[in-house]
Design a protein around this motif. Sequence first.
Motif, PDB file in Angstrom:
ATOM      1  N   TYR A  10       0.834  -1.196   0.000  1.00  0.00           N
ATOM      2  CA  TYR A  10       0.000   0.000   0.000  1.00  0.00           C
ATOM      3  C   TYR A  10       0.871   1.249   0.000  1.00  0.00           C
ATOM      4  N   ILE A  11       0.507   2.210  -0.854  1.00  0.00           N
ATOM      5  CA  ILE A  11       1.092   3.542  -0.765  1.00  0.00           C
ATOM      6  C   ILE A  11       0.130   4.350   0.072  1.00  0.00           C
ATOM      7  N   ASP A  12       0.556   4.697   1.264  1.00  0.00           N
ATOM      8  CA  ASP A  12      -0.359   5.270   2.237  1.00  0.00           C
ATOM      9  C   ASP A  12       0.308   6.469   2.913  1.00  0.00           C
ATOM     10  N   PRO A  13       0.073   7.677   2.355  1.00  0.00           N
ATOM     11  CA  PRO A  13       0.770   8.841   2.919  1.00  0.00           C
ATOM     12  C   PRO A  13       0.449   9.071   4.398  1.00  0.00           C
ATOM     13  N   ALA A  14      -0.755   8.697   4.840  1.00  0.00           N
ATOM     14  CA  ALA A  14      -1.106   8.948   6.246  1.00  0.00           C
ATOM     15  C   ALA A  14      -0.200   8.176   7.202  1.00  0.00           C
ATOM     16  N   ILE A  15       0.222   6.974   6.805  1.00  0.00           N
ATOM     17  CA  ILE A  15       1.151   6.199   7.636  1.00  0.00           C
ATOM     18  C   ILE A  15       2.436   7.001   7.867  1.00  0.00           C
ATOM     19  N   HIS A  16       2.950   7.590   6.797  1.00  0.00           N
ATOM     20  CA  HIS A  16       4.198   8.348   6.909  1.00  0.00           C
ATOM     21  C   HIS A  16       4.000   9.624   7.725  1.00  0.00           C
ATOM     22  N   LEU A  17       2.852  10.277   7.516  1.00  0.00           N
ATOM     23  CA  LEU A  17       2.570  11.507   8.273  1.00  0.00           C
ATOM     24  C   LEU A  17       2.460  11.190   9.763  1.00  0.00           C
ATOM     25  N   GLN A  18       1.806  10.084  10.084  1.00  0.00           N
ATOM     26  CA  GLN A  18       1.621   9.728  11.499  1.00  0.00           C
ATOM     27  C   GLN A  18       2.945   9.346  12.167  1.00  0.00           C
ATOM     28  N   GLN A  19       3.893   8.858  11.358  1.00  0.00           N
ATOM     29  CA  GLN A  19       5.220   8.567  11.927  1.00  0.00           C
ATOM     30  C   GLN A  19       5.936   9.855  12.327  1.00  0.00           C
ATOM     31  N   MET A  20       5.528  10.962  11.724  1.00  0.00           N
ATOM     32  CA  MET A  20       6.182  12.241  12.059  1.00  0.00           C
ATOM     33  C   MET A  20       5.457  12.977  13.182  1.00  0.00           C
ATOM     34  N   THR A  21       4.122  12.913  13.207  1.00  0.00           N
ATOM     35  CA  THR A  21       3.400  13.665  14.250  1.00  0.00           C
ATOM     36  C   THR A  21       3.762  13.168  15.649  1.00  0.00           C
ATOM     37  N   TYR A  22       4.103  11.898  15.779  1.00  0.00           N
ATOM     38  CA  TYR A  22       4.564  11.400  17.078  1.00  0.00           C
ATOM     39  C   TYR A  22       5.662  12.301  17.626  1.00  0.00           C
ATOM     40  N   TYR A  23       6.599  12.673  16.776  1.00  0.00           N
ATOM     41  CA  TYR A  23       7.738  13.483  17.214  1.00  0.00           C
ATOM     42  C   TYR A  23       7.383  14.964  17.299  1.00  0.00           C
TER      43      TYR A  23
END
Lengths: 210, 210
Positions: free
Chosen positions: B192-205
């Motif tokens: 899956y190409i899922d931009p939300a997964i990548h965005l959520q990996q950043m909002t944690y920080y």
Amino acid sequence: MAAVQKVPDIVVGRLPVYLRALQVMAAEGREITSSQELGERLGISSAQIRKDLSYFGTFGKQGTGYRIPDLIEHLRRILKVDRTWDMILIGAGNLGHALAQYQGFTPRGFRLVAIFDNDPEKIGRPIGPHVIQDVQELPEFVRAHRVQIAMIAVPASAAQQVADLCVEAGIRAILNYAPIHLKVPKRILVQYIDPAIHLQQMTYYLGNEG
Amino acid sequence: MAAVQKVPDIVVGRLPVYLRALQVMAAEGREITSSQELGERLGISSAQIRKDLSYFGTFGKQGTGYRIPDLIEHLRRILKVDRTWDMILIGAGNLGHALAQYQGFTPRGFRLVAIFDNDPEKIGRPIGPHVIQDVQELPEFVRAHRVQIAMIAVPASAAQQVADLCVEAGIRAILNYAPIHLKVPKRILVQYIDPAIHLQQMTYYLGNEG
């Protein structure tokens, strides 16, 4: 923060994947799951999932599994997507138009608030509910609206320059669609959308049988 | 195959990431690296990298590190991208047009050979070097050209139907851009190409400091 254990990046990287799988289960009408079931769906060991979650406290009970709505809420809070994050997009080409219409952001905690391009032909035109703005207005917009997240969807040749502009303006997290590695200060978060990475994860297995 | 150790999926998943980082280093003119340096660039421990690579034999020498061109060649062979894989694309909307023009496939082992849509307004029109074909011609094309990989870039509402058609035609690996979970037989690979997964990996920080 002294009492909080530092969570490895690779663990943080798996949390959105757990969240997505749980949200799929919730959409299927499920209420309870287990680390075994989650693990099977995701190709991750159940021990790994339990260990990852244990960084953030105790979820579920031995033998009864996880309540899906509760675990979703916990993960949303941990990942800070129990709020909505504003994002800007730079690049109003085909990809930019696709991203402007993408339905997957809002339910996952993100909202596109502005789209920028440097092409005079595009500036001022509508794109979904937005009007394409001149990229020269980006710094002021980012500062005025305290936007922290940018998506870069410009050609590879322009991506570094756009990233520099974003960083200078105060952007702290970049989702980069351009097929180049961005050079940014260490404090800036960058994630790459890279279809070739995903394709190569599949050819390994195709090759084994082909 | 009896002598080959089964490699965990999660290890396979990291190999394309190592390959990309090594190719960036090679483009920077570098010839030698170490598991320490690779690990620092990728946020993965050097021990993990050495362990991952050890599934596939002995690379590099104790104390002298890895020769970058050699390790790139090994990884390309392991991932089977020392050849070129044909792919089809379904969906000739904005995203489809962006993918048709994407420069990142060819250098990484992939070639787009056909684009399909079901919109009579689009069928027959040029898209990059291709002409958009009727999705009804997909099964015959896939069988005739023995294509194994498909990219799905249609709206979420149409994605499952397109996936079924691909599987029926003999496609074995799907890269899905639609924001839905596809139901396919176990033998079919899906990424899956899922931009939300990548965005959520950043909002944690972001959240930790914001």
